[in-house]
Structure formats: C-alpha cells, structure tokens
Write an enzyme that holds these catalytic residues in place. Structure first.
Site, PDB file in Angstrom:
ATOM      1  N   HIS A  34      -3.949  14.260   1.605  1.00 59.47           N
ATOM      2  CA  HIS A  34      -4.881  14.393   2.738  1.00 59.47           C
ATOM      3  C   HIS A  34      -6.296  14.734   2.261  1.00 59.47           C
ATOM      4  O   HIS A  34      -7.072  15.358   2.980  1.00 59.47           O
ATOM      5  CB  HIS A  34      -4.372  15.436   3.747  1.00 59.47           C
ATOM      6  CG  HIS A  34      -3.125  15.000   4.442  1.00 59.47           C
ATOM      7  ND1 HIS A  34      -3.138  14.186   5.547  1.00 59.47           N
ATOM      8  CD2 HIS A  34      -1.818  15.248   4.173  1.00 59.47           C
ATOM      9  CE1 HIS A  34      -1.890  13.965   5.945  1.00 59.47           C
ATOM     10  NE2 HIS A  34      -1.064  14.585   5.118  1.00 59.47           N
ATOM     11  N   THR A  35      -6.591  14.328   1.045  1.00 57.22           N
ATOM     12  CA  THR A  35      -7.929  14.550   0.498  1.00 57.22           C
ATOM     13  C   THR A  35      -8.780  13.289   0.568  1.00 57.22           C
ATOM     14  O   THR A  35     -10.008  13.375   0.473  1.00 57.22           O
ATOM     15  CB  THR A  35      -7.842  15.012  -0.965  1.00 57.22           C
ATOM     16  OG1 THR A  35      -7.009  14.088  -1.683  1.00 57.22           O
ATOM     17  CG2 THR A  35      -7.244  16.396  -1.084  1.00 57.22           C
ATOM     18  N   GLY A 120      10.024   2.534   2.200  1.00 53.49           N
ATOM     19  CA  GLY A 120       9.983   3.756   2.998  1.00 53.49           C
ATOM     20  C   GLY A 120      10.007   5.040   2.203  1.00 53.49           C
ATOM     21  O   GLY A 120      10.120   6.117   2.773  1.00 53.49           O
ATOM     22  N   SER A 125       5.196  -0.201  -1.769  1.00 56.42           N
ATOM     23  CA  SER A 125       5.641  -1.553  -2.108  1.00 56.42           C
ATOM     24  C   SER A 125       4.639  -2.599  -1.647  1.00 56.42           C
ATOM     25  O   SER A 125       4.449  -3.625  -2.320  1.00 56.42           O
ATOM     26  CB  SER A 125       7.014  -1.821  -1.478  1.00 56.42           C
ATOM     27  OG  SER A 125       6.974  -1.618  -0.072  1.00 56.42           O
ATOM     28  N   GLU A 159      -4.574  -5.428   3.968  1.00 60.71           N
ATOM     29  CA  GLU A 159      -3.953  -4.474   4.902  1.00 60.71           C
ATOM     30  C   GLU A 159      -4.765  -4.390   6.189  1.00 60.71           C
ATOM     31  O   GLU A 159      -4.212  -4.433   7.293  1.00 60.71           O
ATOM     32  CB  GLU A 159      -3.861  -3.089   4.249  1.00 60.71           C
ATOM     33  CG  GLU A 159      -3.005  -3.008   3.010  1.00 60.71           C
ATOM     34  CD  GLU A 159      -1.535  -2.767   3.309  1.00 60.71           C
ATOM     35  OE1 GLU A 159      -1.157  -2.742   4.498  1.00 60.71           O
ATOM     36  OE2 GLU A 159      -0.767  -2.605   2.338  1.00 60.71           O
ATOM     37  N   ASP A 171      -3.529   3.424  -3.141  1.00 61.78           N
ATOM     38  CA  ASP A 171      -2.316   2.692  -3.514  1.00 61.78           C
ATOM     39  C   ASP A 171      -2.642   1.461  -4.347  1.00 61.78           C
ATOM     40  O   ASP A 171      -2.054   1.227  -5.410  1.00 61.78           O
ATOM     41  CB  ASP A 171      -1.538   2.283  -2.263  1.00 61.78           C
ATOM     42  CG  ASP A 171      -1.051   3.482  -1.471  1.00 61.78           C
ATOM     43  OD1 ASP A 171      -1.096   4.607  -2.003  1.00 61.78           O
ATOM     44  OD2 ASP A 171      -0.628   3.289  -0.318  1.00 61.78           O
ATOM     45  N   TYR A 221      -1.175  12.857  12.272  1.00 63.94           N
ATOM     46  CA  TYR A 221      -2.178  12.506  11.258  1.00 63.94           C
ATOM     47  C   TYR A 221      -3.572  12.495  11.883  1.00 63.94           C
ATOM     48  O   TYR A 221      -4.523  13.073  11.350  1.00 63.94           O
ATOM     49  CB  TYR A 221      -1.847  11.135  10.678  1.00 63.94           C
ATOM     50  CG  TYR A 221      -2.905  10.553   9.768  1.00 63.94           C
ATOM     51  CD1 TYR A 221      -2.910  10.824   8.401  1.00 63.94           C
ATOM     52  CD2 TYR A 221      -3.890   9.719  10.277  1.00 63.94           C
ATOM     53  CE1 TYR A 221      -3.882  10.293   7.563  1.00 63.94           C
ATOM     54  CE2 TYR A 221      -4.863   9.175   9.444  1.00 63.94           C
ATOM     55  CZ  TYR A 221      -4.846   9.463   8.103  1.00 63.94           C
ATOM     56  OH  TYR A 221      -5.816   8.934   7.288  1.00 63.94           O
TER      57      TYR A 221
END
Length: 386
Positions: A34-35, A120, A125, A159, A171, A221
């Site tokens: 969460h940075t 998950g 992935s 994405e 990621d 979130y």
C-alpha cells in the site's frame, strides 16, 4: 515450466514447425504494501514460476493463439479495432496494440502458451503473460528497439485499456526487470530502482495460500486510499509552503501536528504508511549486510501494521502468521492488497518441514481445508529461452 511440454502443444496445434520460446516470471513483494499510491517504495522480485510461450510469425495479419492450460483457441486480426472477447485473449490483443503504438510493426503469428503461476495467489500471472508477449513481440518484430521500461508500460496499459484493471507498475516491472538472486527497490514516483542481493543461504522463501478472498476488498481498498488522501489534504493545509503530494512527503512530526484535524482512522492508516516507508529502507540496509534476521523482524512489523493499523488482514491470515511465530519462522506477513491471499514466509531450512506440516494440519483443523504451499526462488525476468 517445461519447454518440451509447450513445444509439443505448439507443434500439435499448428503446422508442425517450431518457433522461438520466451518466458516471463510472476513476482513476490518482500515488503512495501500500500505504498505505491502513496508515492513510496516497493521491494519485489521475479520468481521461478511464470508464463512460457512458443511463437512464430505466420506471414498474415492474423494471430492464432492456443491457451494450453485452458485447452482453448482464439484468432484475431492485429488490425481489428475491437479485438476478441475471450478474457485471456484480451491480454495478447492488448499487448499487440500497445506494442504497435510504440513503433513495433507487429504482424500475425501463431502461439501456444502455458503457465505455472498459481492463480489468485498474488503472484501476478497476468503481468507475467503481458511481459512474456511484449518481450517476444519486441524480439520478433521490433529488433529489440523498444526499451524495457516500454515493455513494462505496455503491460500496464494493456490492463488499463483492454482488461479493465487500473493497476500500478510493480507487477510488470518485476516481471521484466527481475534478476536471479536480486530483489529490487522501486521508487513508485520516479521509477528509479536499485538491485539488492537476496541470497538467504540456510533459508527458504515459501508462500502459504489461505485460499480465501473476502468480498469487501475493493471497497475497503478505496476507503484506505481515501484516508491517505484526507491526511495529505490536512498536511497541505497545515504546510502551504511545502511541496506535499503524497504521504511519501510527510514525516512523523508532521503527522502528529494534524492529528486533531482528521479522524483517528485516517491517522491509523497514515501511521502504517509512514512506518512502512521506514521499514523498506531498513530492509535495504539489512539485505546489503546479509542480515536476514532484521529482514524477518521487519516483515512481522509490516504484518502487525497491516493487521492493526491498516486493517487489511483477516482471521485466516492472522492465524497463519501466529503459527509462523510459534515455530520461530524468521519473518512472515500477509502479501498483497489484503483480506485473504498468501502469507510470505522466510524460514530457516531446519524448521521448514515442521512449520509447513504444522500449518497445514492446524489450518485444516480450524477451517476445514489446507493452505496451498508454494516454494519460491528469485529468478531472472523476461527472456528468450531458445
């Protein structure tokens, strides 16, 4: 991932000819949760699980893709403005479009791909798939003219633009830039990064997947992000002559000075973020010295903050962390956004078997299922296999 397995399926589903084989890894994040949206640092590494594809240009404008694990085949034209509707094929289509935007003259190709990144489990992935195809298309059609950072940004844009996920860059960054035996400290604001040695002799890195994902994750979130923004707004008001963009720009004295101007909950969230900023830097120093005991201590502190101040853990994850503590595991914490997923554990080799067996037994007794166990090793990022 077995190259012969992927090649055999490629040969079977196309014309019997072989192509080039490429691979990209999933990732772990040792510390720094969460940075990213607070302008801070993350500390990921590429792992020995990922996506592998075989790919060969076919002389047309049509992409023919076979998903080995799903036993599914999709075709689309590289110039189609809409693209396929099948979810997994949207990643390949998106990368094709994003690489074209970056000057790579992508033509049609045949491809078969498979992966061993557990779905998950928080090892990304999708980013591994994006990075694998971005690297491959750059090699096949771009003569490697596109820089690595453009591959990362092409994956992120895929994405955003084709898969409906407003993700950050960690990621894809880890998947493309990963190096064997190295973790990376990435500055999410400037994109500057540095490699740090990760060669914990006498230790193993293992993930325990709680097989839990609580539904409130997305709304929670957003709530936590809003809390951070509330504190930043109060700091800007308090310090009008200072440049304050995110909590990255705050210190403990500044936070203390606005306690009466925001909610207790907002202060708790900001307390975690400032503490995590300090912990990431402490882990950098510890890794440079080969001090894995300090690394582990900071992992536990991060979990405590995520559980008590940021409140993104859950009963099942906290239970796994307590088992780790009881077994003398060097470091353990929840990995990822929270409300389920995995714990990441730094375990001395002599404790590994008893810890894993006990965690599986006790978790099964309490929740009626065993956690999934994934051993991970830090490996190289996107590359051509052959």
């Amino acid at each position: 991932m077995d190259i012969e397995f992927v090649r055999s399926r490629f040969i079977k589903h196309f014309d019997g000819k072989t192509g080039n084989v490429y691979a990209s890894p999933g990732r772990i994040n040792l510390i720094g949760e969460h940075t990213d949206y607070n302008g801070g640092f993350v500390f990921p590494g590429a792992i020995d699980k990922g996506i592998m594809c075989e790919i060969r240009p076919n002389g047309t404008d049509t992409v023919m893709a076979y998903a080995i694990d799903l036993k599914d085949r999709v075709e689309f034209n590289v110039n189609d403005p809409e693209g396929p509707k099948t979810s997994w094929a949207r990643y390949i289509y998106g990368i094709v479009q994003e690489m074209k935007k970056r000057g790579v003259d992508v033509k049609g190709f045949n491809t078969a791909f498979a992966g061993d990144v557990p779905l998950g489990a928080g090892m990304s992935s999708s980013a591994a798939m994006e990075s694998c195809f971005a690297f491959a298309l750059n090699d096949l059609f771009g003569d490697n003219k596109v820089e690595k950072w453009d591959l990362v940004l092409a994956g992120q844009a895929t994405e955003h633009n084709y898969c409906g996920v407003n993700c950050g860059i960690m990621d894809q960054f880890a998947s493309v830039f990963g190096k064997e035996g190295k973790l990376m400290r990435l500055d999410c604001r400037s994109r500057e990064f540095e490699y740090f040695p990760f060669d914990p002799k006498g230790y193993k890195l293992v993930l325990l997947d709680s097989v839990v994902k609580h539904e409130l994750a997305s709304s929670a979130y957003n709530d936590r992000r809003r809390s951070c923004e509330n504190v930043v707004a109060a700091l800007k008001n308090k310090y009008p002559n200072r440049k304050i963009e995110t909590l990255r720009d705050a210190d403990w004295d500044m936070l203390d000075s606005v306690k009466s101007e925001v909610s207790d909950e907002d202060i708790k969230r900001a307390t975690f973020v400032l503490g995590e900023k300090d912990r990431v830097l402490a882990v950098c120093d510890a890794l440079t010295k080969g001090d894995y005991e300090t690394v582990g201590k900071k992992m536990y502190e991060t979990h405590e903050g995520l559980s008590k101040d940021y409140e993104v853990s859950c009963e099942e994850i906290d239970f796994l962390v307590e088992i780790a503590k009881a077994h003398g595991v060097t470091g353990c914490r929840i990995m990822g956004g929270g409300f389920g997923g995995c714990t990441i554990n730094l375990v001395k080799e002599e404790l590994y078997d008893s810890f894993v067996n006990d965690a599986k037994e006790k978790y099964n007794e309490k929740y009626g299922r065993e956690p999934k166990v994934y051993d991970v090793v830090i490996k190289d990022g996107s590359h051509k296999v052959c």
